[in-house]
Design a protein around this motif. Structure first.
Motif, PDB file in Angstrom:
ATOM      1  N   PRO A   1      -3.012 -13.625  -5.491  1.00 60.98           N
ATOM      2  CA  PRO A   1      -3.797 -14.830  -5.183  1.00 60.98           C
ATOM      3  C   PRO A   1      -3.089 -16.118  -5.602  1.00 60.98           C
ATOM      4  N   ARG A   2      -2.411 -16.094  -6.749  1.00 62.10           N
ATOM      5  CA  ARG A   2      -1.673 -17.284  -7.191  1.00 62.10           C
ATOM      6  C   ARG A   2      -0.497 -17.585  -6.264  1.00 62.10           C
ATOM      7  N   ILE A   3       0.180 -16.516  -5.824  1.00 61.90           N
ATOM      8  CA  ILE A   3       1.317 -16.709  -4.904  1.00 61.90           C
ATOM      9  C   ILE A   3       0.829 -17.306  -3.596  1.00 61.90           C
ATOM     10  N   PHE A   4      -0.266 -16.749  -3.056  1.00 61.72           N
ATOM     11  CA  PHE A   4      -0.796 -17.265  -1.792  1.00 61.72           C
ATOM     12  C   PHE A   4      -1.335 -18.687  -1.958  1.00 61.72           C
ATOM     13  N   LYS A   5      -1.863 -18.986  -3.138  1.00 63.31           N
ATOM     14  CA  LYS A   5      -2.347 -20.341  -3.400  1.00 63.31           C
ATOM     15  C   LYS A   5      -1.186 -21.325  -3.393  1.00 63.31           C
TER      16      LYS A   5
ATOM     17  N   LEU B   1      -8.153 -16.291  -0.021  1.00 68.17           N
ATOM     18  CA  LEU B   1      -7.270 -15.654  -0.996  1.00 68.17           C
ATOM     19  C   LEU B   1      -7.589 -14.160  -1.115  1.00 68.17           C
ATOM     20  N   MET B   2      -8.874 -13.821  -1.137  1.00 69.59           N
ATOM     21  CA  MET B   2      -9.259 -12.417  -1.241  1.00 69.59           C
ATOM     22  C   MET B   2      -8.886 -11.643   0.021  1.00 69.59           C
ATOM     23  N   LEU B   3      -9.040 -12.284   1.183  1.00 71.02           N
ATOM     24  CA  LEU B   3      -8.646 -11.636   2.441  1.00 71.02           C
ATOM     25  C   LEU B   3      -7.139 -11.392   2.480  1.00 71.02           C
ATOM     26  N   ALA B   4      -6.377 -12.354   1.959  1.00 71.82           N
ATOM     27  CA  ALA B   4      -4.918 -12.207   1.938  1.00 71.82           C
ATOM     28  C   ALA B   4      -4.504 -11.040   1.040  1.00 71.82           C
ATOM     29  N   THR B   5      -5.217 -10.855  -0.073  1.00 72.59           N
ATOM     30  CA  THR B   5      -4.885  -9.729  -0.949  1.00 72.59           C
ATOM     31  C   THR B   5      -5.280  -8.392  -0.324  1.00 72.59           C
ATOM     32  N   ILE B   6      -6.321  -8.383   0.506  1.00 72.06           N
ATOM     33  CA  ILE B   6      -6.655  -7.162   1.258  1.00 72.06           C
ATOM     34  C   ILE B   6      -5.490  -6.788   2.165  1.00 72.06           C
ATOM     35  N   GLY B   7      -4.856  -7.802   2.739  1.00 76.09           N
ATOM     36  CA  GLY B   7      -3.666  -7.548   3.566  1.00 76.09           C
ATOM     37  C   GLY B   7      -2.551  -6.893   2.774  1.00 76.09           C
ATOM     38  N   VAL B   8      -2.388  -7.297   1.508  1.00 81.54           N
ATOM     39  CA  VAL B   8      -1.393  -6.669   0.634  1.00 81.54           C
ATOM     40  C   VAL B   8      -1.737  -5.191   0.440  1.00 81.54           C
ATOM     41  N   GLY B   9      -3.015  -4.899   0.188  1.00 81.34           N
ATOM     42  CA  GLY B   9      -3.446  -3.521   0.000  1.00 81.34           C
ATOM     43  C   GLY B   9      -3.237  -2.660   1.236  1.00 81.34           C
TER      44      GLY B   9
ATOM     45  N   SER C   1       7.096 -12.816   3.690  1.00 79.60           N
ATOM     46  CA  SER C   1       8.049 -12.159   2.796  1.00 79.60           C
ATOM     47  C   SER C   1       7.326 -11.391   1.678  1.00 79.60           C
ATOM     48  N   THR C   2       6.141 -11.863   1.279  1.00 83.94           N
ATOM     49  CA  THR C   2       5.346 -11.116   0.297  1.00 83.94           C
ATOM     50  C   THR C   2       4.953  -9.759   0.868  1.00 83.94           C
ATOM     51  N   TYR C   3       4.471  -9.758   2.104  1.00 89.95           N
ATOM     52  CA  TYR C   3       4.090  -8.497   2.749  1.00 89.95           C
ATOM     53  C   TYR C   3       5.307  -7.592   2.973  1.00 89.95           C
ATOM     54  N   VAL C   4       6.449  -8.191   3.348  1.00 90.86           N
ATOM     55  CA  VAL C   4       7.665  -7.398   3.584  1.00 90.86           C
ATOM     56  C   VAL C   4       8.129  -6.749   2.282  1.00 90.86           C
ATOM     57  N   PHE C   5       8.065  -7.503   1.188  1.00 93.59           N
ATOM     58  CA  PHE C   5       8.444  -6.947  -0.117  1.00 93.59           C
ATOM     59  C   PHE C   5       7.556  -5.752  -0.472  1.00 93.59           C
ATOM     60  N   VAL C   6       6.241  -5.911  -0.299  1.00 94.53           N
ATOM     61  CA  VAL C   6       5.307  -4.815  -0.602  1.00 94.53           C
ATOM     62  C   VAL C   6       5.611  -3.603   0.283  1.00 94.53           C
ATOM     63  N   ALA C   7       5.955  -3.856   1.545  1.00 97.00           N
ATOM     64  CA  ALA C   7       6.269  -2.763   2.471  1.00 97.00           C
ATOM     65  C   ALA C   7       7.508  -1.996   2.019  1.00 97.00           C
TER      66      ALA C   7
ATOM     67  N   GLY D   1      -6.999   3.312  -3.633  1.00 94.61           N
ATOM     68  CA  GLY D   1      -7.918   2.770  -4.635  1.00 94.61           C
ATOM     69  C   GLY D   1      -7.773   1.263  -4.787  1.00 94.61           C
ATOM     70  N   ILE D   2      -6.530   0.784  -4.762  1.00 93.86           N
ATOM     71  CA  ILE D   2      -6.286  -0.662  -4.855  1.00 93.86           C
ATOM     72  C   ILE D   2      -6.897  -1.382  -3.655  1.00 93.86           C
ATOM     73  N   LEU D   3      -6.726  -0.795  -2.456  1.00 91.43           N
ATOM     74  CA  LEU D   3      -7.306  -1.411  -1.258  1.00 91.43           C
ATOM     75  C   LEU D   3      -8.832  -1.461  -1.360  1.00 91.43           C
ATOM     76  N   PHE D   4      -9.447  -0.348  -1.765  1.00 91.53           N
ATOM     77  CA  PHE D   4     -10.902  -0.349  -1.957  1.00 91.53           C
ATOM     78  C   PHE D   4     -11.309  -1.414  -2.971  1.00 91.53           C
ATOM     79  N   GLY D   5     -10.490  -1.544  -4.022  1.00 91.32           N
ATOM     80  CA  GLY D   5     -10.758  -2.567  -5.022  1.00 91.32           C
ATOM     81  C   GLY D   5     -10.741  -3.962  -4.426  1.00 91.32           C
ATOM     82  N   TYR D   6      -9.728  -4.237  -3.605  1.00 92.34           N
ATOM     83  CA  TYR D   6      -9.637  -5.547  -2.950  1.00 92.34           C
ATOM     84  C   TYR D   6     -10.852  -5.804  -2.049  1.00 92.34           C
ATOM     85  N   ILE D   7     -11.228  -4.775  -1.270  1.00 92.16           N
ATOM     86  CA  ILE D   7     -12.353  -4.933  -0.339  1.00 92.16           C
ATOM     87  C   ILE D   7     -13.660  -5.165  -1.111  1.00 92.16           C
ATOM     88  N   LEU D   8     -13.894  -4.351  -2.156  1.00 91.93           N
ATOM     89  CA  LEU D   8     -15.103  -4.520  -2.957  1.00 91.93           C
ATOM     90  C   LEU D   8     -15.102  -5.861  -3.691  1.00 91.93           C
TER      91      LEU D   8
END
Length: 453
Positions: free
Chosen positions: A256-260, A270-278, A340-346, A114-121
């Motif tokens: 988005p703030r972290i990536f900024k 920024l939105m594409l980067a958050t899709i990567g998080v999802g 490291s943001t992606y690794v933490f989420v993983a 659901g979060i990923l769909f949210g990011y994409i939408l």
């Protein structure tokens, strides 16, 4: 958040309140859901959660001003509290011991989807729709799956354990025949549940009347808990506390703030980067669902938390280096921050994320399960709100790198807590959890084994 701030002109403090108010309302919802689910059943409680989601989404989607947006967020928050408490409990109660880890982790996996769909939408609506319409659709579109869930759950069977708890033994046996692999398995599960609930046959009058006394449940849970129940409560509260105290909400909500800070500047990127998080979240949640019943809850927790300590430390270091470089020329630090943001989420989603919900929904005795799980969810929502409502203020006070060093230190404490206080529950029937959490029983077993050897 990016679009709401631009459209409504809200401050950072208002952003923090808007982010965190959902979780404070979810605290109320989770505590109410435990008692309500014991009265009306697990299925209908999920329907109530869905209706609340739908109303909240409609109000937020309409959102002409900040006040109405907050009201919609509060209504949705109460629904979140209901759902976060009841979904894992329902999943655990209809599952067999050998598949419980996988099935009980599915709500967390579907939240990730659901979060990923949210990011994409969010990306699509933000790119192709006007500002005033885009963010409102981002929030309002959630009414569609809410309606689907409210109707779809009615086609599912009621929890057989709740049916036994309320004295509906013939119906419980019928449900167990539907959800078991064989008639013998259904019979064995039925007998175990009856024994745990205090029922000896199919006569309603023989069901333990304490099961239907809410005041008695709270007393046995909080005022006069047995040693195993006290340990269970400590484990549930602790794992829910550390799930959010280690910083996942800061990363998911404010990525988005972290990536900024890490040098990603345009809204589109920024939105594409958050899709990567999802995407990262979903991939590792899928892996976790298949490891929970093979590797076990405890091992996944320890590996996950250890990896989070390392990832948060690297994230804190790299963001500190980026902050200290005014010309943003440290490409290696920018890259390291994002990785490291992606690794933490993983690491979070392969262990601590799904295990929290599986573990806390399976450890309590049947008559205490809904209320015990609701206490865990309440702590979870308080910590979620605390982090989401304070993260901007914290990183402004101690720098964004310092904030993640703080989360790394908390993760070390989490690892120690999990190591010393959380026993393995993999493969154990729900009716045997009190034995798992009885130290004296463990010592007695060890003594017997030692004598035989």
């Amino acid at each position: 958040m990016l679009f709401i701030k631009e459209d409504l002109g809200i401050t950072d403090t208002q952003q923090e309140v808007l982010a965190g108010i959902l979780n404070l309302c979810a605290l109320v919802g989770s505590l109410a859901a435990g008692r309500i689910s014991d009265y009306i059943g697990r299925r209908y409680t999920i329907s109530i959660a869905s209706i609340l989601f739908m109303l909240g989404a409609i109000l937020m989607g309409y959102g002409p001003n900040y006040a109405l947006l907050m009201i919609g967020r509060c209504v949705a928050g109460i629904g979140v509290g209901f759902a976060l408490m009841i979904a894992p409990v329902y999943s655990a109660e209809i599952s067999s011991a050998k598949s419980r880890g996988l099935l009980t982790s599915l709500p967390e996996l579907c939240i990730g989807i659901g979060i990923l769909f949210g990011y994409i939408l969010n990306y699509v609506f933000g790119k192709f729709l006007p500002l005033k319409l885009g963010w409102r659709l981002m929030l309002g579109v959630a009414a569609v799956p809410s309606l689907a869930l409210a109707l779809g759950i009615l086609a599912m069977p009621e929890s057989p354990r709740w049916l036994v708890l309320r004295g509906h033994l013939p119906t419980a046996k019928k449900v167990l025949l539907q959800i078991s692999n064989s008639e013998q398995e259904a019979e064995n599960r039925f007998n175990d549940i009856k024994l745990a609930a205090g029922a000896v046959d199919e006569n309603h009058s023989l069901v333990d009347k304490r099961n239907q006394n809410c005041a008695s449940v709270w007393k046995d849970l909080l005022l006069r808990p047995s040693p195993p129940v006290r340990w269970m409560l400590m484990a549930a509260v602790g794992i829910h506390f550390f799930e959010h105290a280690t910083g996942i909400e800061a990363v998911m909500l404010y990525s988005p703030r972290i990536f900024k800070k890490a040098g990603v500047t345009s809204k589109e990127n920024l939105m594409l980067a958050t899709i990567g998080v999802g995407l990262t979240k979903i991939v590792f949640l899928v892996i976790a669902t298949f490891l929970l019943d093979r590797v076990g809850r405890r091992k996944l927790l320890l590996v996950s938390t250890g990896g989070m300590v390392c990832a948060l430390s690297v994230l804190g270091f790299s963001l500190t280096m980026v902050d200290g470089s005014h010309d943003k020329s440290l490409v290696w630090a920018l890259t390291l921050s994002i990785i490291s943001t992606y690794v933490f989420v993983a690491f979070f989603n392969i262990g601590l994320g799904p295990v929290t919900w599986v573990y806390s929904s399976e450890i309590f005795p049947l008559r205490l399960r809904a209320q015990g799980a609701s206490i865990g969810v309440a702590v979870n929502r308080v910590m979620n709100a605390t982090v989401s409502m304070s993260f901007i203020s914290i990183y402004k006070a101690i720098t964004i790198g310092g904030a993640f060093f703080m989360f790394s230190g908390i993760s070390i404490l989490a690892w120690l807590f999990f190591y010393f206080f959380l026993p393995e529950t993999k493969g154990k029937p729900l009716e045997e959890m009190e034995m798992v959490f009885t130290r004296k029983s463990r010592r007695d077993v060890s003594a017997v084994v030692g004598t035989q050897q």
